[in-house]
Design an enzyme around this catalytic site. Structure first.
Site, PDB file in Angstrom:
ATOM      1  N   GLY A  52       0.779  -1.236   0.000  1.00 31.39           N
ATOM      2  CA  GLY A  52       0.000   0.000   0.000  1.00 31.39           C
ATOM      3  C   GLY A  52       0.807   1.280   0.000  1.00 31.39           C
ATOM      4  O   GLY A  52       0.247   2.359   0.151  1.00 31.39           O
ATOM      5  N   CYS A  53       2.101   1.185  -0.154  1.00 26.51           N
ATOM      6  CA  CYS A  53       2.942   2.386  -0.228  1.00 26.51           C
ATOM      7  C   CYS A  53       3.192   2.712  -1.698  1.00 26.51           C
ATOM      8  O   CYS A  53       3.360   1.804  -2.508  1.00 26.51           O
ATOM      9  CB  CYS A  53       4.273   2.155   0.474  1.00 26.51           C
ATOM     10  SG  CYS A  53       4.137   1.868   2.240  1.00 26.51           S
TER      11      CYS A  53
END
Length: 140
Positions: A52-53
């Site tokens: 999710g980065c």
């Protein structure tokens, strides 16, 4: 292993951060990232990748002889590497129970990262924190 020895305490860092303009805040984060001890490339795997980065972020826990958790971390983006260094300042070398109980978000709140940085730079912070907490629970 080189530790983040040249990094001031979180409270001192926060005090300095408050007086900086936006460009100097970026530089401070980049310098924090540079102060992270090197993470061997062999540890930068799919298993250590934070999901999710927008940038690639890897976090690898190690356990000290006294049971404290020590995290190795890296990112392929300088600002993101500084953000993970800031997160680690709140939990590095603490006992798993202390990490689980820590208010990491509260410790980071004075840095106002969501308003200082673009949303794609900060979107992964909750995932970094969640991974660290999950690790602490696993080792509790």
């Amino acid at each position: 292993m080189r530790a983040m020895t040249d990094v001031p305490a979180l409270a001192d860092l926060q005090e300095e951060y408050e007086f900086l303009d936006a460009d100097d805040r970026y530089r401070l984060l980049i310098d924090l990232g540079r102060a992270l001890e090197p993470m061997p490339d062999a540890l930068k795997t799919d298993a250590t990748l934070v999901r999710g980065c927008s940038a690639a972020v890897w976090v690898y826990p190690t356990v000290r002889d006294d049971g404290r958790l020590h995290f190795l971390a890296d990112s392929n983006a300088a600002i993101t590497k500084g953000i993970i260094a800031l997160v680690l300042l709140t939990v590095q070398d603490k006992l798993p129970a202390d990490i689980s109980a820590a208010d990491i978000e509260g410790a980071l709140e004075p840095f106002d990262l969501r308003n200082q940085l673009s949303s794609n730079r900060t979107q992964g912070i909750p995932n970094m924190i969640a991974l660290i907490r999950q690790t602490a629970v696993r080792y509790s």
